[in-house]
Design a protein around this motif. Structure first.
Motif, short mmCIF file in Angstrom:
data_model
loop_
_atom_site.label_atom_id
_atom_site.label_comp_id
_atom_site.label_asym_id
_atom_site.label_seq_id
_atom_site.Cartn_x
_atom_site.Cartn_y
_atom_site.Cartn_z
N ASN A 99 -9.75 -7.99 -71.55
CA ASN A 99 -10.78 -7.34 -70.73
C ASN A 99 -12.19 -7.69 -71.18
OD1 ASN A 99 -8.77 -6.14 -69.34
ND2 ASN A 99 -9.07 -4.09 -70.16
N ALA A 100 -12.36 -7.97 -72.46
CA ALA A 100 -13.70 -8.26 -72.98
C ALA A 100 -14.26 -9.55 -72.41
CB ALA A 100 -13.67 -8.32 -74.50
N SER A 101 -13.38 -10.40 -71.87
CA SER A 101 -13.85 -11.66 -71.28
C SER A 101 -14.32 -11.47 -69.85
CB SER A 101 -12.71 -12.68 -71.26
OG SER A 101 -12.16 -12.84 -72.53
N LEU A 102 -14.09 -10.31 -69.31
CA LEU A 102 -14.35 -10.11 -67.87
C LEU A 102 -15.70 -9.44 -67.63
CD1 LEU A 102 -10.71 -9.12 -67.01
CD2 LEU A 102 -11.90 -11.17 -66.27
N ILE A 103 -16.35 -9.94 -66.61
CA ILE A 103 -17.74 -9.54 -66.32
C ILE A 103 -17.83 -9.17 -64.84
CG2 ILE A 103 -20.11 -10.42 -66.21
CD1 ILE A 103 -19.07 -12.48 -68.45
N LEU A 104 -18.59 -8.11 -64.57
CA LEU A 104 -18.82 -7.69 -63.19
C LEU A 104 -20.17 -8.22 -62.73
CD1 LEU A 104 -17.72 -4.02 -63.80
CD2 LEU A 104 -16.59 -5.54 -62.17
N LEU A 105 -20.16 -8.98 -61.65
CA LEU A 105 -21.41 -9.44 -61.04
C LEU A 105 -21.63 -8.62 -59.78
CD1 LEU A 105 -21.43 -13.35 -61.04
CD2 LEU A 105 -22.84 -11.83 -62.44
N VAL A 106 -22.79 -8.00 -59.69
CA VAL A 106 -23.07 -7.16 -58.51
C VAL A 106 -24.52 -7.39 -58.11
CG1 VAL A 106 -23.78 -5.12 -59.86
CG2 VAL A 106 -22.77 -4.82 -57.58
N ARG A 107 -24.78 -7.29 -56.80
CA ARG A 107 -26.16 -7.46 -56.33
C ARG A 107 -26.65 -6.16 -55.72
NH1 ARG A 107 -28.59 -12.80 -53.31
NH2 ARG A 107 -30.77 -12.34 -53.73
N SER A 129 -20.52 -5.99 -68.60
CA SER A 129 -19.15 -6.09 -69.14
C SER A 129 -18.23 -5.25 -68.27
CB SER A 129 -19.12 -5.55 -70.57
OG SER A 129 -17.78 -5.32 -70.96
N ALA A 130 -17.02 -5.75 -68.02
CA ALA A 130 -16.04 -5.01 -67.22
C ALA A 130 -15.09 -4.21 -68.10
CB ALA A 130 -15.25 -5.98 -66.35
N MET A 131 -15.41 -4.12 -69.39
CA MET A 131 -14.53 -3.39 -70.32
C MET A 131 -15.12 -1.99 -70.56
SD MET A 131 -13.31 -4.67 -74.06
CE MET A 131 -11.77 -4.13 -74.76
N CYS A 132 -14.32 -0.98 -70.27
CA CYS A 132 -14.82 0.39 -70.36
C CYS A 132 -15.19 0.75 -71.80
CB CYS A 132 -13.75 1.36 -69.85
SG CYS A 132 -14.33 3.05 -69.73
N THR A 133 -16.30 1.47 -71.93
CA THR A 133 -16.78 1.86 -73.26
C THR A 133 -16.05 3.10 -73.80
OG1 THR A 133 -18.54 3.13 -72.19
CG2 THR A 133 -19.08 0.88 -72.92
N LEU A 175 -22.04 0.49 -69.60
CA LEU A 175 -21.44 -0.84 -69.75
C LEU A 175 -22.53 -1.78 -70.23
CD1 LEU A 175 -19.49 -1.06 -66.35
CD2 LEU A 175 -18.56 -0.49 -68.61
N PRO A 176 -22.24 -2.62 -71.24
CA PRO A 176 -23.26 -3.55 -71.73
C PRO A 176 -23.75 -4.51 -70.64
CG PRO A 176 -21.45 -3.38 -73.28
CD PRO A 176 -21.01 -2.66 -72.03
N LEU A 177 -25.03 -4.76 -70.67
CA LEU A 177 -25.68 -5.65 -69.69
C LEU A 177 -25.75 -7.07 -70.25
CD1 LEU A 177 -27.54 -5.82 -67.06
CD2 LEU A 177 -29.44 -5.43 -68.64
N LEU A 178 -25.44 -8.03 -69.40
CA LEU A 178 -25.55 -9.44 -69.80
C LEU A 178 -26.72 -10.07 -69.04
CD1 LEU A 178 -24.07 -11.67 -71.51
CD2 LEU A 178 -22.90 -12.31 -69.39
N PRO A 179 -27.77 -10.49 -69.74
CA PRO A 179 -28.94 -11.04 -69.04
C PRO A 179 -28.59 -12.32 -68.27
CG PRO A 179 -29.45 -10.54 -71.33
CD PRO A 179 -27.96 -10.44 -71.19
N LEU A 180 -29.25 -12.47 -67.13
CA LEU A 180 -28.99 -13.60 -66.24
C LEU A 180 -30.25 -14.43 -66.00
CD1 LEU A 180 -26.96 -11.86 -63.37
CD2 LEU A 180 -26.05 -13.24 -65.26
N ARG A 181 -30.01 -15.68 -65.61
CA ARG A 181 -31.07 -16.52 -65.07
C ARG A 181 -30.43 -17.37 -63.96
NH1 ARG A 181 -30.83 -20.39 -70.19
NH2 ARG A 181 -29.87 -22.24 -69.25
N VAL A 182 -31.26 -18.07 -63.22
CA VAL A 182 -30.72 -18.94 -62.17
C VAL A 182 -31.24 -20.35 -62.38
CG1 VAL A 182 -32.56 -18.47 -60.47
CG2 VAL A 182 -30.26 -19.10 -59.68
N GLU A 183 -30.36 -21.31 -62.17
CA GLU A 183 -30.71 -22.72 -62.35
C GLU A 183 -30.03 -23.52 -61.26
OE1 GLU A 183 -29.82 -25.53 -65.96
OE2 GLU A 183 -30.81 -23.72 -66.66
N LYS A 184 -30.81 -24.22 -60.46
CA LYS A 184 -30.27 -24.98 -59.33
C LYS A 184 -29.34 -24.12 -58.47
CE LYS A 184 -30.70 -29.42 -61.60
NZ LYS A 184 -30.05 -30.54 -62.28
#
Ligand code: FES
Length: 202
Positions: A99-107, A129-133, A175-184
């Motif tokens: 589960n620790a490898s899984l990430i939720l992307l939401v807009r 992170s998609a892993m419950c705390t 849930l821990p936040l994973l910072p994002l950026r966009v490239e191409k």
């Protein structure tokens, strides 16, 4: 750890594949619920399995679709998409940690989030992170009415526009936040998780 076939780097995931995954991907990943009840990314080996800066995202339930997820594919207020990080050079999918490898992307609507949260997002796209705390289950449900992530194990609910703050249930922290950026056009990892992934013991 799987070594995936080197993908086409110029293309994004086909939109119809992503739409199939919005919601549907979450249920499939429940298979990992038990395996994931461990502290995440705590050992040397696991540190390598953690998302790295520059990684792209691939949809969990469509491993045959090697194209990364792009910004244009995500729709405001649509159900989240369950993904994993992938090294864009080696093609390695970081899938060693259950589960620790899984990430939720939401807009979400970018106007609804704080300037601080906006800094870690891309035009309203947030990664958590998609892993419950609480006890480490996979946060696999989505409340479409309230627009919240829900954990099926003990009903904890997390609000994406409030930094995945706990709004119901026994989970002790967001849930821990994973910072994002966009490239191409592709969404990429821009930093480390904001806090420890999964349950914290001791
Ligand atoms: S493991 Fe998620 S609420 Fe208990």
């Amino acid at each position: 750890m799987n070594i995936e076939t080197r993908p086409s780097r110029s293309a994004c995931i086909k939109r119809r594949e992503l739409l199939k995954c919005a919601g549907g991907c979450l249920g499939t990943a429940a298979l990992f619920s038990v395996a994931g009840r461990l502290n995440a990314f705590s050992g040397e080996k696991n540190a390598v399995a953690a998302p790295q800066v520059g990684d792209v995202f691939v949809v969990y339930a469509a491993p045959q679709t090697h194209n990364p997820v792009c910004l244009k594919d995500l729709v405001i207020d649509a159900p989240p998409v369950l993904v994993r990080a992938r090294d864009p050079v080696s093609g390695i999918v970081r899938d060693d940690n259950g589960n620790a490898s899984l990430i939720l992307l939401v807009r979400v609507n970018p106007k609804k989030i704080t300037p601080e949260l906006r800094e870690s997002s891309v035009q309203g796209v947030l990664a958590y992170s998609a892993m419950c705390t609480h006890l480490g289950c996979l946060v696999e449900n989505w409340d479409a009415e309230k627009k919240r992530f829900q954990c099926p194990c003990h009903k904890s609910a997390f609000d994406p526009v409030q930094g995945a703050k706990v709004v119901f249930g026994p989970a002790p922290r967001p849930l821990p936040l994973l910072p994002l950026r966009v490239e191409k056009g592709m969404l990429k990892v821009a930093g480390e998780f904001s806090s420890h992934v999964g349950a914290q013991h001791g």
